[in-house]
Design a protein around this motif. Sequence first.
Motif, short mmCIF file in Angstrom:
data_model
loop_
_atom_site.label_atom_id
_atom_site.label_comp_id
_atom_site.label_asym_id
_atom_site.label_seq_id
_atom_site.Cartn_x
_atom_site.Cartn_y
_atom_site.Cartn_z
N TRP A 32 0.69 -1.00 -0.07
CA TRP A 32 0.06 0.00 -0.08
C TRP A 32 0.69 1.15 0.03
O TRP A 32 1.96 1.17 0.57
CB TRP A 32 -0.83 0.00 1.22
CG TRP A 32 -1.76 -1.39 1.48
CD1 TRP A 32 -1.24 -2.64 1.94
CD2 TRP A 32 -3.14 -1.37 1.30
NE1 TRP A 32 -2.33 -3.37 2.24
CE2 TRP A 32 -3.29 -2.90 1.50
CE3 TRP A 32 -4.06 -0.74 0.82
CZ2 TRP A 32 -4.66 -3.40 1.49
CZ3 TRP A 32 -5.31 -1.32 0.63
CH2 TRP A 32 -5.42 -2.66 0.83
N GLU A 33 0.55 2.25 -0.83
CA GLU A 33 1.32 3.43 -0.95
C GLU A 33 0.70 4.77 -0.88
O GLU A 33 -0.64 4.86 -1.49
CB GLU A 33 2.39 3.22 -2.13
CG GLU A 33 1.51 3.22 -3.45
CD GLU A 33 2.28 3.08 -4.57
OE1 GLU A 33 3.25 2.76 -4.46
OE2 GLU A 33 1.77 3.39 -5.90
N ILE A 103 -5.07 2.45 11.77
CA ILE A 103 -5.44 2.12 10.03
C ILE A 103 -6.93 1.97 10.11
O ILE A 103 -7.45 1.17 10.67
CB ILE A 103 -4.66 1.02 9.58
CG1 ILE A 103 -3.03 1.28 9.96
CG2 ILE A 103 -4.78 0.71 8.18
CD1 ILE A 103 -2.22 0.00 9.55
N VAL A 104 -7.62 2.77 9.00
CA VAL A 104 -8.98 2.55 8.89
C VAL A 104 -9.24 2.55 7.50
O VAL A 104 -8.75 3.07 6.65
CB VAL A 104 -9.60 3.73 9.54
CG1 VAL A 104 -11.08 3.52 9.39
CG2 VAL A 104 -9.49 4.08 10.78
N PRO A 105 -10.03 1.41 7.13
CA PRO A 105 -10.68 1.19 5.56
C PRO A 105 -11.32 2.37 5.22
O PRO A 105 -11.99 2.92 5.93
CB PRO A 105 -11.22 -0.14 5.67
CG PRO A 105 -11.18 -0.55 7.21
CD PRO A 105 -10.60 0.53 7.74
N ASP A 111 -9.72 -0.90 -1.53
CA ASP A 111 -8.40 -0.74 -1.83
C ASP A 111 -7.67 0.50 -1.45
O ASP A 111 -6.68 0.96 -1.98
CB ASP A 111 -8.23 -0.81 -3.73
CG ASP A 111 -8.73 -2.05 -3.93
OD1 ASP A 111 -8.24 -3.16 -3.42
OD2 ASP A 111 -8.75 -2.10 -5.30
N SER A 112 -8.19 1.03 -0.38
CA SER A 112 -7.81 2.58 -0.09
C SER A 112 -7.74 2.19 1.60
O SER A 112 -8.61 1.75 2.26
CB SER A 112 -8.36 3.40 -0.42
OG SER A 112 -7.96 4.66 -0.14
N LEU A 113 -6.75 2.75 2.26
CA LEU A 113 -6.41 2.90 3.85
C LEU A 113 -6.24 4.49 4.22
O LEU A 113 -5.34 4.98 3.48
CB LEU A 113 -5.46 2.02 4.10
CG LEU A 113 -5.57 0.42 4.04
CD1 LEU A 113 -4.43 -0.20 4.36
CD2 LEU A 113 -6.75 -0.03 4.64
N HIS A 114 -6.89 4.68 5.22
CA HIS A 114 -6.68 5.89 5.98
C HIS A 114 -5.60 5.47 7.18
O HIS A 114 -5.91 4.65 7.95
CB HIS A 114 -7.60 6.80 6.26
CG HIS A 114 -8.79 7.23 5.25
ND1 HIS A 114 -8.15 8.17 4.23
CD2 HIS A 114 -9.92 6.82 4.76
CE1 HIS A 114 -9.02 8.41 3.58
NE2 HIS A 114 -10.14 7.64 3.61
N VAL A 115 -4.60 6.31 7.15
CA VAL A 115 -3.55 5.97 8.22
C VAL A 115 -3.18 7.42 9.12
O VAL A 115 -3.06 8.49 8.51
CB VAL A 115 -2.20 5.55 7.82
CG1 VAL A 115 -1.20 5.27 8.76
CG2 VAL A 115 -2.34 4.18 7.14
N GLU A 134 -3.08 3.53 -0.90
CA GLU A 134 -3.68 2.86 -2.20
C GLU A 134 -2.84 1.68 -2.33
O GLU A 134 -1.78 1.45 -2.22
CB GLU A 134 -3.62 3.78 -3.39
CG GLU A 134 -4.07 5.11 -3.44
CD GLU A 134 -5.68 5.48 -2.89
OE1 GLU A 134 -6.46 4.29 -3.12
OE2 GLU A 134 -5.81 6.39 -2.42
N LYS A 135 -3.68 0.52 -2.44
CA LYS A 135 -3.29 -0.61 -2.74
C LYS A 135 -2.27 -0.82 -4.21
O LYS A 135 -2.96 -0.26 -5.22
CB LYS A 135 -4.18 -1.83 -2.76
CG LYS A 135 -3.73 -3.27 -2.81
CD LYS A 135 -4.70 -4.44 -2.58
CE LYS A 135 -4.05 -5.74 -2.51
NZ LYS A 135 -4.79 -6.80 -2.07
N LYS A 136 -1.09 -1.46 -4.11
CA LYS A 136 -0.34 -1.44 -5.22
C LYS A 136 -0.03 -2.76 -5.62
O LYS A 136 0.48 -3.47 -5.18
CB LYS A 136 0.92 -0.47 -5.14
CG LYS A 136 1.81 -0.49 -6.51
CD LYS A 136 1.25 0.05 -7.48
CE LYS A 136 1.92 -0.02 -8.79
NZ LYS A 136 3.20 1.09 -8.44
#
Length: 274
Positions: A32-33, A103-105, A111-115, A134-136
């Motif tokens: 994830w990036e 970490i929250v979806p 395909d996205s996380l909030h950190v 974003e998932k890579k």
Amino acid sequence: MKYIFLSLMFMALLSPWVLAEQKPLKLETGLWEGISDSVGLDYHLLQINEGGEHAFFTANFSSAFRDGKRIPFTNNDIVCTQSECTVTVTSPKNNKRALRFIIVPALGNTDSLHVLETAFSYEKPVLSQSYQLEKKNGPSTVREFINLYSNTLKLMQSERPDYDGINGFWIGVADYHNKKQLIALNVQPGESSEFVYFANGSDVVIKSTFNSDDIILNSDKDNPFITIKTSHPTFANQIVLHQQNKNMISGHWYSYHKGQALETASFQLYRVER
């Protein structure tokens, strides 16, 4: 009315049982990036491995990602509830210093996380920043950037050019489609130059080229700016730059197709030092 009241009472009694049956979140395997929303100019990566050995990576913009740090952690450092996962890592050299990642979806996007990352010293928060990841699939965008510009960076180290104005190599962040996105500007006098956009969580790289004749300096000393006309038919074919100082540029790009404005985005660029 009586039946409505009884129904509400039944739902209130039932809801804790429903919540109790929900499973805790689980961090999905993969890479994830994303880019920080609040503090500094860092590219963040989260790598979750099947074997239970994971890591956060931070790569620095000013060094063109040649400098960075790695923070390893394991499944034992992860605590997940039904709504979030928390990773707490204590410094091996000082148990009074720690990093905590909440970490929250993202809603509606698997395909996205909030950190939210917070640094603690002696149990007191000293620094906090947030970013969206974003998932890579495949190599990270940082790796793609380094592969694309490895020769440019080596040349900068060996020849040590001293550029002025907008000439030289720049890296920065664009606010595009409600996300922080990586961009690069490579201006080489007398040669083909380029403006490049890297999409987080994707292998999409869009390059728009231009020559020295396409760079126009506005002569108004009270409102100096530079416009660049690029070759791409639909993306960033007009760029407006305002040089804040020797090492920083702010600007906008505009995308036109057959005279129709498609979109615009703002950005900041920072000179990569040799």
